[in-house]
Design a protein around this motif. Structure first.
Motif, PDB file in Angstrom:
ATOM      1  N   ASN A   1       0.803  -1.232   0.000  1.00  0.00           N
ATOM      2  CA  ASN A   1       0.000   0.000   0.000  1.00  0.00           C
ATOM      3  C   ASN A   1       0.839   1.287   0.000  1.00  0.00           C
ATOM      4  O   ASN A   1       0.380   2.337   0.431  1.00  0.00           O
ATOM      5  N   GLN A   2       2.072   1.188  -0.501  1.00  0.00           N
ATOM      6  CA  GLN A   2       2.917   2.378  -0.584  1.00  0.00           C
ATOM      7  C   GLN A   2       3.422   2.565  -2.014  1.00  0.00           C
ATOM      8  O   GLN A   2       3.552   1.602  -2.753  1.00  0.00           O
ATOM      9  N   THR A   3       3.737   3.803  -2.333  1.00  0.00           N
ATOM     10  CA  THR A   3       4.438   4.083  -3.587  1.00  0.00           C
ATOM     11  C   THR A   3       5.259   5.369  -3.390  1.00  0.00           C
ATOM     12  O   THR A   3       5.414   5.833  -2.252  1.00  0.00           O
ATOM     13  N   LEU A   4       5.789   5.919  -4.478  1.00  0.00           N
ATOM     14  CA  LEU A   4       6.644   7.104  -4.331  1.00  0.00           C
ATOM     15  C   LEU A   4       6.496   8.024  -5.522  1.00  0.00           C
ATOM     16  O   LEU A   4       6.030   7.619  -6.579  1.00  0.00           O
ATOM     17  N   ILE A   5       6.851   9.285  -5.301  1.00  0.00           N
ATOM     18  CA  ILE A   5       6.851  10.244  -6.404  1.00  0.00           C
ATOM     19  C   ILE A   5       8.279  10.751  -6.616  1.00  0.00           C
ATOM     20  O   ILE A   5       8.971  11.108  -5.661  1.00  0.00           O
ATOM     21  N   LEU A   6       8.705  10.711  -7.888  1.00  0.00           N
ATOM     22  CA  LEU A   6      10.068  11.081  -8.283  1.00  0.00           C
ATOM     23  C   LEU A   6      10.008  12.285  -9.214  1.00  0.00           C
ATOM     24  O   LEU A   6       8.954  12.614  -9.748  1.00  0.00           O
ATOM     25  N   SER A   7      11.146  12.927  -9.458  1.00  0.00           N
ATOM     26  CA  SER A   7      11.220  13.974 -10.488  1.00  0.00           C
ATOM     27  C   SER A   7      11.868  13.395 -11.739  1.00  0.00           C
ATOM     28  O   SER A   7      13.077  13.151 -11.741  1.00  0.00           O
ATOM     29  N   PRO A   8      11.119  13.178 -12.816  1.00  0.00           N
ATOM     30  CA  PRO A   8      11.734  12.741 -14.075  1.00  0.00           C
ATOM     31  C   PRO A   8      12.782  13.770 -14.500  1.00  0.00           C
ATOM     32  O   PRO A   8      12.529  14.978 -14.417  1.00  0.00           O
ATOM     33  N   ALA A   9      13.949  13.303 -14.941  1.00  0.00           N
ATOM     34  CA  ALA A   9      15.054  14.247 -15.165  1.00  0.00           C
ATOM     35  C   ALA A   9      14.968  14.990 -16.489  1.00  0.00           C
ATOM     36  O   ALA A   9      15.738  15.930 -16.709  1.00  0.00           O
ATOM     37  N   ASN A  10      14.057  14.628 -17.360  1.00  0.00           N
ATOM     38  CA  ASN A  10      13.977  15.375 -18.628  1.00  0.00           C
ATOM     39  C   ASN A  10      13.742  16.862 -18.389  1.00  0.00           C
ATOM     40  O   ASN A  10      14.185  17.697 -19.158  1.00  0.00           O
ATOM     41  N   GLY A  11      13.079  17.187 -17.285  1.00  0.00           N
ATOM     42  CA  GLY A  11      12.848  18.585 -16.936  1.00  0.00           C
ATOM     43  C   GLY A  11      14.108  19.339 -16.538  1.00  0.00           C
ATOM     44  O   GLY A  11      14.085  20.553 -16.406  1.00  0.00           O
TER      45      GLY A  11
END
Lengths: 403, 403
Positions: A336-346
């Motif tokens: 019941n967990q997940t994560l949010i990342l910053s895609p590096a294309n930005g």
């Protein structure tokens, strides 16, 4: 204006949270370390009758204490070299507006803090990227690459040291070579030193302490990360070049004064002893080590070990980190967990770069951080768009350089 | 970037003070009314562990309360129409960056808030002035003057209502004619409403309440004057045009968030009852009446009676108000007192205009204000560069219109 790269996935995270999943936020550089209580107390205890404008360059008392902070770090800075700004953001804008004319060019090593693009648009200037590569741990690219990027309209090189998003810390030799290049081509060296207190492997070298810095160097600084006080919106533009100072000061007069309550907080923070940083640095160092150890242990992941800030930029064995990031939030769950990342294309200006890279900010506690990496490990196994690892040569070079 | 017009004489004032003279500050719009204690208490009592970034448009709780403030004033504004900014200053910059492209033109009635020029430079746009005259009490110039100023690059008209520096308050009919003109030429109407609470002779009409405001109107607002909290640096951009909103929001994301401590103060201030303004409005009204009465009684001085804000723009019978202002500080003393004024040339873009005019801000207590005018009366008698009064026709028209 582009959509902020840190926020693209935010609506998916919101949805995942609404569905009841825990979402570990590794995407934004909002430190979780507490704001120094003594600094908050200074605001609480201030005796204010009229909260009036301050001097355009900030209150004298704060500038004096900030100068003392720089002096303790060995920098030849006095009160008159400082313009207090509304966060580091405004200092970046003032630096670009001051050092460049509309239509001029500034060279920035990519990957870079995505928001620089927005400031460049606001200032009417063009960013020319010079690409750093993960195989070198995102170290300074060869000077020849910078020289090739210089045109008659180039007025400045902007560096972020320690770097957001790579965590790379420039050596004194690298900084000296950059300054020499700037001098040879009559350019400014704009140095964003927001993360100056967070260097884990070697003492920090500021661009302001280089021999001959005076006419060329413009430093952008902020208390946001240093004292975990992002919301105060207090930064600074620091330069020993009086002409640049006066030009920037006119922009400062335009918006009359920086935030008054934030300056009260900043002033108390500037008086904290050196030892204040021991706690936060030790915590970030432990998290960096945890982050690098966990990521390097995942098959196909390449993660240089950065010397500073609180970010790593890692290669993931996936087709597209934006798709992967969205999948993590829409379709993945581990206990019941997940994560949010910053895609590096930005963080890249050159189209197509960074598609397999993500920025991870280690600004949550170690227990959660560890749990987030366990999620990531499972996710990489399950993700349908998984790709082959990079060739061994790239991985080895990176790990050898930075492990 | 031009030197801020409010500050040109400041060094002379400092000198006069060092010599032991009292210098009454009538030059800057820094209110002396106390900041609401309840608003300051909200900052003092806030329980903050990490002073983090807020939403780029400002905290939801503040935007909700600010929307309620507008709704109490009869404006159709909801939380989603508001971007909280760093002072009104940032809202002006965002409005120009959003409504215009670099090289575009914005029409502004002169005399205007001198700092608009700096924002125009920062945004890379050109101000085209349309001149208002003292003989008409600085009322809206004929629409034909605006029409003549429109070119294919004109994108907006910017008004300041009530006006800094003239104190003029637009009538509903004037606002409607401006909006109609903007609609006819597909332009935005940017309305700086910083002084909206300070109208003395008639109820205030906001550009946002005009029929058909939705696509064209962008309002710039601030708590600086309303709650005597200039140092908080909290303003707002308000628009019902969703496209403009989203574009401005991207600039807001660029600088991450507005000042957090200031927003706490602003939120508590927005909850103050309507009656809060009774005290400050009554005080400003008494000062306006005192100011106009004293100035109109001085031979050769022309002073329309403004309906709002806390400024008058007056004609003085002197050769050059910049020289006169400097002379007041360098060479004049009445019972060891003198005063500092804002020469009005800094409020005109057309060269040569405003040379015999000054802006006076009535933001000091009535006893001091009265003493300052006594100084001015004596100074006008002694000043070697005294000139003939304006022709009676100009004086009469002005007084008839506004007395």
């Amino acid at each position: 204006m582009p959509v902020s790269p840190f926020r693209k996935l935010a609506p998916y995270a919101e949805m995942a949270r609404k569905q009841g999943r825990i979402v570990y936020p590794l995407n934004i550089g909002q430190p979780d370390i507490e704001t120094p209580p003594a600094a908050l107390a200074a605001v609480r205890n201030a005796d204010i009758r009229v909260l009036g404008y301050s001097h355009g360059a900030g209150t004298e008392s704060y500038r004096r204490k900030l100068a003392a902070y720089y002096q303790r770090a060995g920098l030849p800075v006095v009160m008159e070299d400082i313009i207090v700004t509304t966060g580091g953001s405004e200092a970046i804008l003032f630096a670009l507006l001051t050092c460049l004319n509309p239509g001029d060019e500034v060279i920035i090593q990519e990957p870079f803090y995505g928001t620089y693009s927005a400031f460049a648009i606001a200032a009417g200037v063009t960013i020319v990227p010079v690409t750093a590569i993960i195989a070198n741990g995102f170290a300074l690219p060869p000077l020849a690459d910078f020289e090739r990027a210089i045109t008659p309209r180039t007025r400045a090189i902007l560096i972020c040291n320690p770097s957001n998003p790579t965590g790379y810390v420039y050596s004194r030799a690298e900084l000296e070579s950059m300054l020499a290049l700037c001098k040879a081509h009559n350019m400014f060296l704009i140095s964003d030193e927001a993360y100056r207190e967070f260097c884990y492997d070697a003492p920090y070298v500021s661009a302001l302490e280089l021999a001959g810095a005076e006419p060329n160097v413009v430093v952008v600084d902020t208390i946001s990360k240093r004292y975990s006080a992002c919301g105060a919106r207090v930064g600074a533009l620091v330069t020993l070049n009086k002409e640049v100072y006066m030009a920037a000061f006119r922009f400062a007069q335009m918006r009359v004064s920086p935030p008054g309550l934030g300056m009260l907080l900043a002033e108390a923070a500037a008086e904290l002893p050196e030892s204040y940083f021991d706690g936060s640095k030790a915590e970030y160092l432990a998290r960096r080590n945890l982050t690098v150890r966990r990521l390097q242990a995942m098959p196909g992941v390449v993660c240089p070990r950065p010397g500073g800030a609180f970010y790593v930029l890692a290669h993931l064995p996936v087709d597209d980190t934006e798709k992967f990031g969205q999948w993590l939030l829409e379709s993945f769950s581990y206990e019941n967990q997940t994560l949010i990342l910053s895609p590096a294309n930005g963080f890249y200006q050159t189209p197509g770069l960074g598609k397999q890279e993500v920025r991870i900010a280690y600004v949550i506690n170690r227990t959660d951080l560890d749990a987030a990496f366990t999620c990531l490990e499972h996710a990489l196994r399950e993700y349908p768009g998984r790709t082959e690892p990079l060739p061994a040569s790239a991985v080895e070079a990176s790990v050898a350089l930075t492990a």
